[in-house]
Design a protein around this motif. Sequence first.
Motif, short mmCIF file in Angstrom:
data_model
loop_
_atom_site.label_atom_id
_atom_site.label_comp_id
_atom_site.label_asym_id
_atom_site.label_seq_id
_atom_site.Cartn_x
_atom_site.Cartn_y
_atom_site.Cartn_z
N LEU A 4 0.88 -1.16 0.00
CA LEU A 4 0.00 0.00 0.00
C LEU A 4 0.92 1.21 0.00
O LEU A 4 1.70 1.41 0.92
N ARG A 5 0.83 2.00 -1.05
CA ARG A 5 1.80 3.05 -1.29
C ARG A 5 1.10 4.33 -1.73
O ARG A 5 -0.04 4.30 -2.17
N LEU A 6 1.79 5.46 -1.65
CA LEU A 6 1.26 6.73 -2.13
C LEU A 6 1.64 6.94 -3.59
O LEU A 6 2.76 6.64 -4.00
N ILE A 19 -3.80 6.69 -2.24
CA ILE A 19 -3.28 5.50 -1.60
C ILE A 19 -3.68 4.34 -2.50
O ILE A 19 -4.86 4.13 -2.75
N TYR A 39 -5.19 11.11 0.02
CA TYR A 39 -4.59 11.91 1.07
C TYR A 39 -4.19 13.27 0.51
O TYR A 39 -3.51 13.35 -0.51
N THR A 46 -8.13 12.98 4.62
CA THR A 46 -7.87 11.60 4.27
C THR A 46 -9.18 10.90 3.99
O THR A 46 -10.16 11.09 4.71
N SER A 48 -10.40 6.84 3.16
CA SER A 48 -9.95 5.46 3.07
C SER A 48 -11.11 4.54 2.75
O SER A 48 -12.16 4.62 3.39
N PRO A 63 1.84 -2.01 4.21
CA PRO A 63 1.82 -0.56 3.99
C PRO A 63 3.22 0.03 4.15
O PRO A 63 4.00 -0.45 4.97
N THR A 66 4.87 5.76 5.48
CA THR A 66 4.01 6.94 5.40
C THR A 66 2.54 6.54 5.38
O THR A 66 1.72 7.15 6.06
N VAL A 67 2.19 5.51 4.61
CA VAL A 67 0.80 5.06 4.55
C VAL A 67 0.38 4.52 5.91
O VAL A 67 -0.74 4.77 6.37
#
Length: 83
Positions: A4-6, A19, A39, A46, A48, A63, A66-67
Motif C-alpha cells: 500500500l503506497r502513495l 493510496i 490523502y 484523508t 480510506s 503498507p 508513510t501510509v
Amino acid sequence: MVKLRLKRCGRKQRATYRIVAIDVRSRREGRDLRKVGFYDPIKNQTYSNVPAILYFLEKGAQPTGTVYDILRKAEFFKERTSS
C-alpha cells in the motif's frame, strides 16, 4: 509482493496523493492494482476505502511507513483490533 503506497497526483506545488495497492516492482507512477484511498497533505484530509484496505492487508500487503502513519492517524488500526 503487494504494498500500500502513495501515488502522487495534482499539479506543481499542490501535490495530492492516492493510496494505492501496487506491486513492489512497479515505480511510483506505475500501474496500480486498485485505488484504496486519498490523502491531501495541504488540507490534511484523508479518505480510506476500509473494506478494500482490509482485503489487501489480509492478503499480505504491507503498507509503507508513510501510509501506515496516515492510517494510524485516521484510527484505522484501532477499529481493526477492536472488531
